[in-house]
Motif scaffolding. Structure first.
Motif, short mmCIF file in Angstrom:
data_model
loop_
_atom_site.label_atom_id
_atom_site.label_comp_id
_atom_site.label_asym_id
_atom_site.label_seq_id
_atom_site.Cartn_x
_atom_site.Cartn_y
_atom_site.Cartn_z
N ALA A 1 0.83 -1.21 0.00
CA ALA A 1 0.00 0.00 0.00
C ALA A 1 0.87 1.26 0.00
CB ALA A 1 -0.92 0.02 1.21
N ARG A 2 2.15 1.09 0.33
CA ARG A 2 3.04 2.26 0.41
C ARG A 2 4.31 2.08 -0.41
NH1 ARG A 2 4.49 3.49 6.26
NH2 ARG A 2 4.51 1.23 6.52
N ASN A 3 4.35 1.10 -1.30
CA ASN A 3 5.55 0.91 -2.13
C ASN A 3 5.23 0.85 -3.63
OD1 ASN A 3 4.57 -1.63 -2.78
ND2 ASN A 3 6.19 -2.77 -1.75
N GLY A 4 4.06 1.39 -3.97
CA GLY A 4 3.66 1.38 -5.37
C GLY A 4 3.01 0.08 -5.79
N GLY A 5 2.51 -0.68 -4.82
CA GLY A 5 1.83 -1.94 -5.13
C GLY A 5 2.77 -3.06 -5.53
N ARG A 6 4.02 -2.98 -5.14
CA ARG A 6 5.03 -3.96 -5.57
C ARG A 6 5.19 -5.10 -4.57
NH1 ARG A 6 7.08 1.10 -6.82
NH2 ARG A 6 7.56 1.43 -9.03
N LYS A 7 5.43 -6.29 -5.11
CA LYS A 7 5.87 -7.40 -4.29
C LYS A 7 7.34 -7.17 -3.97
CE LYS A 7 2.75 -10.68 -6.56
NZ LYS A 7 2.67 -11.93 -7.38
N LEU A 8 7.84 -7.83 -2.94
CA LEU A 8 9.24 -7.63 -2.56
C LEU A 8 10.19 -7.94 -3.72
CD1 LEU A 8 9.40 -9.05 1.08
CD2 LEU A 8 9.55 -6.66 0.35
N GLU A 9 9.88 -9.01 -4.46
CA GLU A 9 10.75 -9.41 -5.57
C GLU A 9 10.81 -8.32 -6.65
OE1 GLU A 9 9.62 -12.77 -3.21
OE2 GLU A 9 8.38 -11.27 -4.22
N GLU A 10 9.72 -7.56 -6.79
CA GLU A 10 9.69 -6.50 -7.79
C GLU A 10 10.56 -5.31 -7.41
OE1 GLU A 10 5.33 -6.90 -9.85
OE2 GLU A 10 5.36 -6.24 -7.77
N LEU A 11 10.86 -5.19 -6.13
CA LEU A 11 11.73 -4.10 -5.69
C LEU A 11 13.15 -4.29 -6.20
CD1 LEU A 11 10.57 -3.70 -1.98
CD2 LEU A 11 10.10 -2.14 -3.88
N ILE A 12 13.52 -5.56 -6.45
CA ILE A 12 14.88 -5.85 -6.95
C ILE A 12 15.09 -5.17 -8.29
CG2 ILE A 12 16.47 -7.67 -7.67
CD1 ILE A 12 14.88 -9.58 -5.80
N HIS A 13 14.11 -5.32 -9.17
CA HIS A 13 14.19 -4.68 -10.49
C HIS A 13 14.04 -3.18 -10.37
CE1 HIS A 13 12.53 -3.00 -14.23
NE2 HIS A 13 13.36 -3.84 -14.83
N HIS A 14 13.10 -2.73 -9.54
CA HIS A 14 12.82 -1.30 -9.42
C HIS A 14 14.06 -0.53 -8.98
CE1 HIS A 14 10.70 2.43 -8.83
NE2 HIS A 14 11.03 2.46 -7.55
N ILE A 15 14.72 -1.00 -7.94
CA ILE A 15 15.90 -0.30 -7.43
C ILE A 15 17.15 -0.63 -8.24
CG2 ILE A 15 17.45 -0.07 -5.43
CD1 ILE A 15 14.99 -0.38 -3.64
N GLY A 16 17.24 -1.87 -8.71
CA GLY A 16 18.46 -2.30 -9.38
C GLY A 16 18.53 -2.02 -10.87
N GLU A 17 17.36 -1.73 -11.52
CA GLU A 17 17.39 -1.58 -12.97
C GLU A 17 16.57 -0.41 -13.52
OE1 GLU A 17 16.80 -5.21 -15.20
OE2 GLU A 17 17.42 -6.42 -13.47
N ASP A 18 15.60 0.08 -12.79
CA ASP A 18 14.76 1.17 -13.28
C ASP A 18 15.64 2.38 -13.64
OD1 ASP A 18 13.16 3.82 -12.66
OD2 ASP A 18 11.67 2.29 -13.15
N THR A 19 15.44 2.93 -14.83
CA THR A 19 16.33 4.00 -15.30
C THR A 19 16.11 5.34 -14.59
OG1 THR A 19 14.83 4.50 -17.14
CG2 THR A 19 16.64 2.95 -17.57
N LEU A 20 14.88 5.59 -14.13
CA LEU A 20 14.66 6.83 -13.37
C LEU A 20 15.37 6.73 -12.03
CD1 LEU A 20 13.45 9.60 -13.04
CD2 LEU A 20 11.31 8.54 -12.28
#
Length: 205
Positions: A148-167
């Motif tokens: 509810a406070r992380n953009g609707g992401r599962k924990l595993e999705e945070l790996i890509h978000h922080i590790g690969e997202d270009t923004l």
């Protein structure tokens, strides 16, 4: 004789200055590094090891490059000192600014170095529920685990978000006049992955 002595003194001073500057550069590089997940292997307790890795990641998450775009209010911040954005813009309904002052009016597809204007195709503020400004590493950790406070992401999705997202990656190459976050995006992604795989424990409050 005196000329030779002066020459030797100058050479010695240059050597000392070079050594000092080199040491300073090395220390600055070391200061900006991120520890690898493997460096926490000596922590036997899994939860403690997981929390320690997130604490290391906190060096990135609490840096002005991140908190300026995760503000506690509807107004972004700027610079290493986190001053209020000038001109005085606000978030808007979608995080891209108001109709009369969209982020994209000034922030283009890439950094504009002559004007020191940061840029990215998706330049915008993080959603209100993802505000990090003024929070502790432990509080941010708890927040990141909450869909509810992380953009609707599962924990595993945070790996890509922080590790690969270009923004997100912009924080490591913010352009002239702004300090980058520590380490590299790849190192940050490795820490997130290791944190998730060890149970995603949070540091104590």
């Amino acid at each position: 004789m005196k000329s030779e002595l002066r020459f030797q003194i100058v050479v010695a001073l240059v050597a000392v200055a070079t050594s000092t500057l080199t040491g300073y550069a090395v220390s600055q590089t070391a200061q900006q590094a991120l520890a690898s997940p493997e460096s926490f292997a000596s922590i036997a307790d899994t939860d403690a090891r997981s929390a320690a890795m997130f604490t290391e990641l906190g060096k990135v998450l609490t840096h002005p490059r991140c908190t300026n775009c995760h503000p506690a209010t509807d107004r972004p911040r700027q610079g290493d000192e986190g001053r209020l954005h000038q001109p005085p813009v606000t978030r808007g309904a979608d995080g891209h600014g108001l109709a009369a002052m969209r982020c994209s009016i000034c922030h283009k597809h890439a950094n504009f170095e002559p004007g020191r204007m940061p840029g990215h195709p998706e330049w915008h503020l993080a959603p209100r529920e993802m505000a990090w400004e003024g929070k502790t590493v432990a509080e941010i950790c708890t927040q990141l685990k909450d869909p509810a406070r992380n953009g609707g992401r599962k924990l595993e999705e945070l790996i890509h978000h922080i590790g690969e997202d270009t923004l997100v990656g912009w924080a490591w190459a913010p352009g002239a006049g702004r300090s980058p976050v520590p380490g590299s995006q790849k190192q940050a992604g490795a820490l997130v992955e290791a944190w998730v795989k060890t149970g995603a424990a949070c540091p104590p409050q």
